[in-house]
Design a protein around this motif. Structure first.
Motif, PDB file in Angstrom:
ATOM      1  N   VAL A  16       0.859  -1.181   0.000  1.00 31.73           N
ATOM      2  CA  VAL A  16       0.000   0.000   0.000  1.00 31.73           C
ATOM      3  C   VAL A  16       0.901   1.238   0.000  1.00 31.73           C
ATOM      4  CG1 VAL A  16      -1.723   1.277   1.342  1.00 31.73           C
ATOM      5  CG2 VAL A  16      -1.861  -1.205   1.180  1.00 31.73           C
ATOM      6  N   GLN A  17       0.549   2.216  -0.824  1.00 29.80           N
ATOM      7  CA  GLN A  17       1.299   3.469  -0.851  1.00 29.80           C
ATOM      8  C   GLN A  17       1.201   4.141   0.515  1.00 29.80           C
ATOM      9  OE1 GLN A  17       3.343   4.412  -2.988  1.00 29.80           O
ATOM     10  NE2 GLN A  17       2.678   3.804  -5.024  1.00 29.80           N
ATOM     11  N   ASN A  18       2.277   4.747   0.936  1.00 27.40           N
ATOM     12  CA  ASN A  18       2.315   5.435   2.222  1.00 27.40           C
ATOM     13  C   ASN A  18       2.123   6.933   1.969  1.00 27.40           C
ATOM     14  OD1 ASN A  18       2.625   5.996   4.916  1.00 27.40           O
ATOM     15  ND2 ASN A  18       4.864   5.902   4.859  1.00 27.40           N
ATOM     16  N   TYR A  19       0.903   7.418   2.215  1.00 26.46           N
ATOM     17  CA  TYR A  19       0.588   8.817   1.970  1.00 26.46           C
ATOM     18  C   TYR A  19       0.431   9.566   3.281  1.00 26.46           C
ATOM     19  CZ  TYR A  19      -0.800   7.313  -2.761  1.00 26.46           C
ATOM     20  OH  TYR A  19      -0.834   6.799  -4.016  1.00 26.46           O
ATOM     21  N   ASP A  20       0.743  10.850   3.234  1.00 24.95           N
ATOM     22  CA  ASP A  20       0.499  11.761   4.337  1.00 24.95           C
ATOM     23  C   ASP A  20      -0.702  12.618   3.955  1.00 24.95           C
ATOM     24  OD1 ASP A  20       1.141  14.794   5.324  1.00 24.95           O
ATOM     25  OD2 ASP A  20       1.664  13.291   6.853  1.00 24.95           O
ATOM     26  N   TYR A  21      -1.722  12.620   4.800  1.00 17.74           N
ATOM     27  CA  TYR A  21      -2.967  13.339   4.507  1.00 17.74           C
ATOM     28  C   TYR A  21      -2.710  14.812   4.179  1.00 17.74           C
ATOM     29  CZ  TYR A  21      -7.651  15.228   5.175  1.00 17.74           C
ATOM     30  OH  TYR A  21      -8.842  15.874   4.998  1.00 17.74           O
ATOM     31  N   ASN A  22      -1.949  15.481   5.006  1.00 13.88           N
ATOM     32  CA  ASN A  22      -1.698  16.907   4.798  1.00 13.88           C
ATOM     33  C   ASN A  22      -0.933  17.177   3.501  1.00 13.88           C
ATOM     34  OD1 ASN A  22      -3.051  17.745   7.146  1.00 13.88           O
ATOM     35  ND2 ASN A  22      -1.247  17.254   8.388  1.00 13.88           N
ATOM     36  N   GLU A  23      -0.037  16.285   3.161  1.00  8.14           N
ATOM     37  CA  GLU A  23       0.716  16.439   1.915  1.00  8.14           C
ATOM     38  C   GLU A  23      -0.214  16.278   0.709  1.00  8.14           C
ATOM     39  OE1 GLU A  23       4.877  14.864  -0.106  1.00  8.14           O
ATOM     40  OE2 GLU A  23       4.166  13.958   1.748  1.00  8.14           O
ATOM     41  N   LEU A  24      -1.131  15.306   0.779  1.00 11.75           N
ATOM     42  CA  LEU A  24      -2.100  15.130  -0.309  1.00 11.75           C
ATOM     43  C   LEU A  24      -2.986  16.364  -0.457  1.00 11.75           C
ATOM     44  CD1 LEU A  24      -3.198  11.409   0.236  1.00 11.75           C
ATOM     45  CD2 LEU A  24      -1.653  12.303  -1.525  1.00 11.75           C
ATOM     46  N   ILE A  25      -3.440  16.901   0.657  1.00 10.91           N
ATOM     47  CA  ILE A  25      -4.277  18.106   0.634  1.00 10.91           C
ATOM     48  C   ILE A  25      -3.494  19.268   0.034  1.00 10.91           C
ATOM     49  CG2 ILE A  25      -5.494  19.812   2.064  1.00 10.91           C
ATOM     50  CD1 ILE A  25      -6.960  17.084   1.763  1.00 10.91           C
ATOM     51  N   SER A  26      -2.228  19.416   0.411  1.00 11.07           N
ATOM     52  CA  SER A  26      -1.417  20.518  -0.123  1.00 11.07           C
ATOM     53  C   SER A  26      -1.176  20.380  -1.622  1.00 11.07           C
ATOM     54  CB  SER A  26      -0.092  20.630   0.631  1.00 11.07           C
ATOM     55  OG  SER A  26       0.763  19.559   0.302  1.00 11.07           O
ATOM     56  N   LEU A  27      -1.243  19.152  -2.140  1.00 10.83           N
ATOM     57  CA  LEU A  27      -1.112  18.931  -3.583  1.00 10.83           C
ATOM     58  C   LEU A  27      -2.398  19.282  -4.335  1.00 10.83           C
ATOM     59  CD1 LEU A  27       0.790  15.519  -3.551  1.00 10.83           C
ATOM     60  CD2 LEU A  27       1.661  17.698  -4.440  1.00 10.83           C
ATOM     61  N   GLY A  28      -3.502  19.447  -3.587  1.00  9.96           N
ATOM     62  CA  GLY A  28      -4.774  19.791  -4.210  1.00  9.96           C
ATOM     63  C   GLY A  28      -5.762  18.650  -4.289  1.00  9.96           C
ATOM     64  N   ILE A  29      -5.416  17.515  -3.686  1.00  7.09           N
ATOM     65  CA  ILE A  29      -6.324  16.362  -3.667  1.00  7.09           C
ATOM     66  C   ILE A  29      -7.435  16.653  -2.660  1.00  7.09           C
ATOM     67  CG2 ILE A  29      -6.486  13.903  -3.073  1.00  7.09           C
ATOM     68  CD1 ILE A  29      -3.676  13.601  -4.314  1.00  7.09           C
ATOM     69  N   SER A  30      -8.664  16.335  -2.999  1.00 12.12           N
ATOM     70  CA  SER A  30      -9.814  16.635  -2.144  1.00 12.12           C
ATOM     71  C   SER A  30      -9.703  15.911  -0.805  1.00 12.12           C
ATOM     72  CB  SER A  30     -11.119  16.233  -2.837  1.00 12.12           C
ATOM     73  OG  SER A  30     -11.257  14.821  -2.854  1.00 12.12           O
ATOM     74  N   HIS A  31     -10.420  16.425   0.167  1.00 13.40           N
ATOM     75  CA  HIS A  31     -10.409  15.814   1.509  1.00 13.40           C
ATOM     76  C   HIS A  31     -10.922  14.370   1.455  1.00 13.40           C
ATOM     77  CE1 HIS A  31      -9.230  19.355   3.795  1.00 13.40           C
ATOM     78  NE2 HIS A  31      -9.967  20.057   2.939  1.00 13.40           N
ATOM     79  N   ASP A  32     -12.003  14.130   0.696  1.00 17.86           N
ATOM     80  CA  ASP A  32     -12.561  12.771   0.617  1.00 17.86           C
ATOM     81  C   ASP A  32     -11.566  11.796  -0.008  1.00 17.86           C
ATOM     82  OD1 ASP A  32     -14.931  13.456   1.845  1.00 17.86           O
ATOM     83  OD2 ASP A  32     -16.042  13.681  -0.031  1.00 17.86           O
ATOM     84  N   ASN A  33     -10.939  12.199  -1.116  1.00 17.76           N
ATOM     85  CA  ASN A  33      -9.965  11.311  -1.756  1.00 17.76           C
ATOM     86  C   ASN A  33      -8.744  11.104  -0.865  1.00 17.76           C
ATOM     87  OD1 ASN A  33     -11.444  10.703  -4.058  1.00 17.76           O
ATOM     88  ND2 ASN A  33     -10.613  12.417  -5.213  1.00 17.76           N
ATOM     89  N   VAL A  50      -1.720   1.421 -11.830  1.00 18.84           N
ATOM     90  CA  VAL A  50      -0.549   1.738 -11.026  1.00 18.84           C
ATOM     91  C   VAL A  50      -0.829   3.061 -10.329  1.00 18.84           C
ATOM     92  CG1 VAL A  50       1.907   2.328 -11.096  1.00 18.84           C
ATOM     93  CG2 VAL A  50       1.005   0.546 -12.611  1.00 18.84           C
ATOM     94  N   PHE A  51      -0.590   3.104  -9.020  1.00 17.46           N
ATOM     95  CA  PHE A  51      -0.806   4.319  -8.251  1.00 17.46           C
ATOM     96  C   PHE A  51       0.540   4.833  -7.761  1.00 17.46           C
ATOM     97  CE2 PHE A  51      -4.802   2.156  -8.313  1.00 17.46           C
ATOM     98  CZ  PHE A  51      -5.694   3.187  -8.529  1.00 17.46           C
ATOM     99  N   TYR A  52       0.742   6.124  -7.916  1.00 17.53           N
ATOM    100  CA  TYR A  52       2.017   6.749  -7.607  1.00 17.53           C
ATOM    101  C   TYR A  52       2.122   7.121  -6.134  1.00 17.53           C
ATOM    102  CZ  TYR A  52       2.043   7.499 -12.695  1.00 17.53           C
ATOM    103  OH  TYR A  52       1.990   7.346 -14.061  1.00 17.53           O
ATOM    104  N   GLY A  53       3.346   7.132  -5.669  1.00 25.38           N
ATOM    105  CA  GLY A  53       3.637   7.682  -4.355  1.00 25.38           C
ATOM    106  C   GLY A  53       3.657   9.201  -4.453  1.00 25.38           C
ATOM    107  N   THR A  54       3.678   9.876  -3.316  1.00 24.99           N
ATOM    108  CA  THR A  54       3.630  11.345  -3.347  1.00 24.99           C
ATOM    109  C   THR A  54       4.829  11.953  -4.065  1.00 24.99           C
ATOM    110  OG1 THR A  54       4.509  11.342  -1.096  1.00 24.99           O
ATOM    111  CG2 THR A  54       2.150  11.728  -1.338  1.00 24.99           C
ATOM    112  N   ASP A  55       5.941  11.240  -4.135  1.00 24.94           N
ATOM    113  CA  ASP A  55       7.112  11.762  -4.841  1.00 24.94           C
ATOM    114  C   ASP A  55       6.911  11.772  -6.360  1.00 24.94           C
ATOM    115  OD1 ASP A  55       7.108   8.934  -4.763  1.00 24.94           O
ATOM    116  OD2 ASP A  55       9.266   8.852  -5.103  1.00 24.94           O
ATOM    117  N   THR A  56       5.921  11.031  -6.865  1.00 27.07           N
ATOM    118  CA  THR A  56       5.670  10.943  -8.305  1.00 27.07           C
ATOM    119  C   THR A  56       4.379  11.646  -8.719  1.00 27.07           C
ATOM    120  OG1 THR A  56       6.730   8.762  -8.175  1.00 27.07           O
ATOM    121  CG2 THR A  56       5.668   9.314 -10.241  1.00 27.07           C
TER     122      THR A  56
END
Length: 173
Positions: A16-33, A50-56
């Motif tokens: 499973v990809q290791n995501y940080d919620y705040n980092e995803l939000i700062s990238l512009g990804i919606s709160h629900d996603n 294929v799902f990318y990590g936050t670095d990609t």
């Protein structure tokens, strides 16, 4: 038939990809996603996706709209992979296809629903087989019924990924 989205993890074959919620939000990804991507998790690979990590993960402008590339779809036999995108600040999950007009279209109303459709696809097939009720056509009818209840847009689009998948089962391909 009730579906617990957390059970989708039983079908993941990769980490499973290791995501940080705040980092995803700062990238512009919606709160629900972002919530789904962190709390349930998204695999590195799932079937042909294929799902990318936050670095990609990266932003891209398409048709004058800002999208975020979170992965790609690379079906065996297709020469070019198709991106998986979320619209910046919105829930929709999009992809592209040279066979679709317009080429960019909504795959599902959000990332959660995309994985819910996969869970339904797996669970319905298993249940029908266990009960000795499985035929390709009956399976397709049940998928269509459930998909239309949850997220009708992909089933109304005759050229969408999900519509084609159900149609293949209806015709026995």
């Amino acid at each position: 038939m009730d579906f617990d989205i957390r059970e989708i993890r039983d079908y993941y074959d990769t980490e499973v990809q290791n995501y940080d919620y705040n980092e995803l939000i700062s990238l512009g990804i919606s709160h629900d996603n972002a919530d789904f991507m962190v709390s349930i998790g998204v695999p590195e690979e799932y079937n042909d996706f294929v799902f990318y990590g936050t670095d990609t993960i990266q932003k891209t402008l398409m048709e004058g709209v800002q999208f975020i590339t979170i992965g790609h779809y690379a079906c065996f036999g297709i020469h070019n992979s198709y991106g998986l995108y979320v619209k910046e600040g919105s829930d929709g999950l999009f992809t592209t296809s040279s066979l679709h007009e317009p080429q960019l279209y909504m795959l599902n109303k959000n990332v959660r629903t995309f994985f819910l459709f996969h869970l339904i696809k797996n669970e319905v097939a298993m249940k029908m087989r266990l009960q000795g009720e499985y035929t390709s056509y009956q399976y397709a009818c049940e998928l269509r019924r459930l998909f239309e209840q949850i997220d009708p847009a992909p089933m109304k689009d005759a050229e969408s990924y999900w519509s084609h998948l159900v149609e293949d089962y209806e015709t026995g391909l």
